[in-house]
Design a protein around this motif. Sequence first.
Motif, PDB file in Angstrom:
ATOM      1  N   ARG A   1       0.818  -1.213   0.000  1.00 54.10           N
ATOM      2  CA  ARG A   1       0.000   0.000   0.000  1.00 54.10           C
ATOM      3  C   ARG A   1       0.853   1.265   0.000  1.00 54.10           C
ATOM      4  NH1 ARG A   1      -4.935  -1.562  -1.675  1.00 54.10           N
ATOM      5  NH2 ARG A   1      -5.724  -3.318  -0.449  1.00 54.10           N
ATOM      6  N   GLY A   2       2.160   1.101  -0.180  1.00 50.27           N
ATOM      7  CA  GLY A   2       3.036   2.261  -0.275  1.00 50.27           C
ATOM      8  C   GLY A   2       3.634   2.719   1.031  1.00 50.27           C
ATOM      9  N   TYR A   3       3.476   1.934   2.118  1.00 48.76           N
ATOM     10  CA  TYR A   3       4.036   2.300   3.410  1.00 48.76           C
ATOM     11  C   TYR A   3       5.272   1.451   3.674  1.00 48.76           C
ATOM     12  CZ  TYR A   3      -0.167   4.955   4.514  1.00 48.76           C
ATOM     13  OH  TYR A   3      -1.188   5.874   4.507  1.00 48.76           O
ATOM     14  N   HIS A   4       6.396   2.115   3.871  1.00 49.77           N
ATOM     15  CA  HIS A   4       7.655   1.403   4.091  1.00 49.77           C
ATOM     16  C   HIS A   4       8.281   1.860   5.405  1.00 49.77           C
ATOM     17  CE1 HIS A   4       7.604  -0.213  -0.021  1.00 49.77           C
ATOM     18  NE2 HIS A   4       7.149   0.975  -0.382  1.00 49.77           N
ATOM     19  N   ALA A   5       8.719   0.909   6.202  1.00 54.22           N
ATOM     20  CA  ALA A   5       9.288   1.217   7.522  1.00 54.22           C
ATOM     21  C   ALA A   5      10.567   2.024   7.384  1.00 54.22           C
ATOM     22  CB  ALA A   5       9.551  -0.072   8.282  1.00 54.22           C
ATOM     23  N   ALA A   6      10.729   2.976   8.290  1.00 55.69           N
ATOM     24  CA  ALA A   6      11.943   3.792   8.313  1.00 55.69           C
ATOM     25  C   ALA A   6      13.051   3.122   9.117  1.00 55.69           C
ATOM     26  CB  ALA A   6      11.635   5.167   8.912  1.00 55.69           C
ATOM     27  N   GLU A   7      12.657   2.238  10.044  1.00 55.58           N
ATOM     28  CA  GLU A   7      13.652   1.595  10.894  1.00 55.58           C
ATOM     29  C   GLU A   7      13.087   0.286  11.446  1.00 55.58           C
ATOM     30  OE1 GLU A   7      16.156   2.433  15.062  1.00 55.58           O
ATOM     31  OE2 GLU A   7      14.886   4.005  14.190  1.00 55.58           O
ATOM     32  N   HIS A   8      13.939  -0.751  11.464  1.00 55.61           N
ATOM     33  CA  HIS A   8      13.578  -2.035  12.062  1.00 55.61           C
ATOM     34  C   HIS A   8      14.476  -2.277  13.271  1.00 55.61           C
ATOM     35  CE1 HIS A   8      11.194  -3.031   8.541  1.00 55.61           C
ATOM     36  NE2 HIS A   8      12.248  -2.848   7.755  1.00 55.61           N
ATOM     37  N   ARG A   9      13.893  -2.767  14.350  1.00 55.61           N
ATOM     38  CA  ARG A   9      14.680  -3.174  15.516  1.00 55.61           C
ATOM     39  C   ARG A   9      14.293  -4.598  15.872  1.00 55.61           C
ATOM     40  NH1 ARG A   9      14.770   1.986  19.738  1.00 55.61           N
ATOM     41  NH2 ARG A   9      15.683   3.497  18.281  1.00 55.61           N
ATOM     42  N   ASN A  10      15.284  -5.473  15.932  1.00 58.20           N
ATOM     43  CA  ASN A  10      15.048  -6.878  16.239  1.00 58.20           C
ATOM     44  C   ASN A  10      15.574  -7.216  17.633  1.00 58.20           C
ATOM     45  OD1 ASN A  10      13.911  -7.352  13.684  1.00 58.20           O
ATOM     46  ND2 ASN A  10      15.939  -7.667  12.776  1.00 58.20           N
ATOM     47  N   TYR A  11      14.789  -8.018  18.342  1.00 54.70           N
ATOM     48  CA  TYR A  11      15.083  -8.341  19.739  1.00 54.70           C
ATOM     49  C   TYR A  11      14.976  -9.837  19.979  1.00 54.70           C
ATOM     50  CZ  TYR A  11      13.761  -3.373  20.379  1.00 54.70           C
ATOM     51  OH  TYR A  11      13.651  -1.998  20.292  1.00 54.70           O
TER      52      TYR A  11
END
Length: 279
Positions: free
Chosen positions: A110-120
């Motif tokens: 839908r055109g929304y892309h994450a600016a940052e991913h954090r994995n835990y």
Amino acid sequence: MKNRWRRAGKSDGIRTEEFLRSHEYYCVNACAQFLQKQSPHEQVWYLTDPDGTISAVLLRFGGMLFPVFGSTRDPPLPWFIKSFLGRISIRAVLGMLDEAELLEAVLASRGYHAAEHRNYDLMTLDSQSRWENCPGPQGLVLRKPGLTDLELLYPLQAAYEQEEVLPRDTAFNPTACRLNLSKILTREQSLIACLGNRIVGKINTNAASFSRVQIGGVYVLPEYRGQGIGRRMTAAFVGELIKAGRGLTLFVKKDNPAAQKIYRQLGFKVIGDYRISYY
């Protein structure tokens, strides 16, 4: 009948709760939000199998999305996504890594892309912690804080939020930080570590689900690290929660070996990969 997404109404509350309870180990955040929902911007959607059984749940609270897809690994496109994307800005997706990635793919379509991913690492503890009486530096005092400690605790909370919480390129808001700290002191369980007249460490709960609580806000001032303060404080806090009959959950950054070591020493076990993606 094909699998369908439906918005949960009052009559669906018990079924939705049963599904979330069965997955509580992996979604304390989502369960806590479900129990506290209070505004029209908070929505719960569920996916049913052909026999009517709930197989997945998607929760939206403000701008946060919580996917709880269980064993559903190829859910149909949530047709309602487009209808609410334009109403409230999506701030974050929070959930188990594989479930978060599925939802992120839907948003990307839908055109929304994450600016940052954090994995835990998602970690849990359900029995008496080890090292409950582990020593700390001489003179260390552990106590429960109150609102009168707000200003003394503020520097630690501010540093914690800037180091561990705020997405990249996000401006720190002192007023919001103080408000958040006030909520923690009045609504959550917490413990502070003091040396002399100075607060040097803090820890608190930040979510409560049906039978579990989530631990967060763990912070020790940099100049006091390496003395066992974090382990002593965490051990005491964890011990009291376990004695009260609550299971414990937390997530720790994969690039924070010092914290991972403390939690493992206390008996926490990794049960999966957790993800927060900021938009």
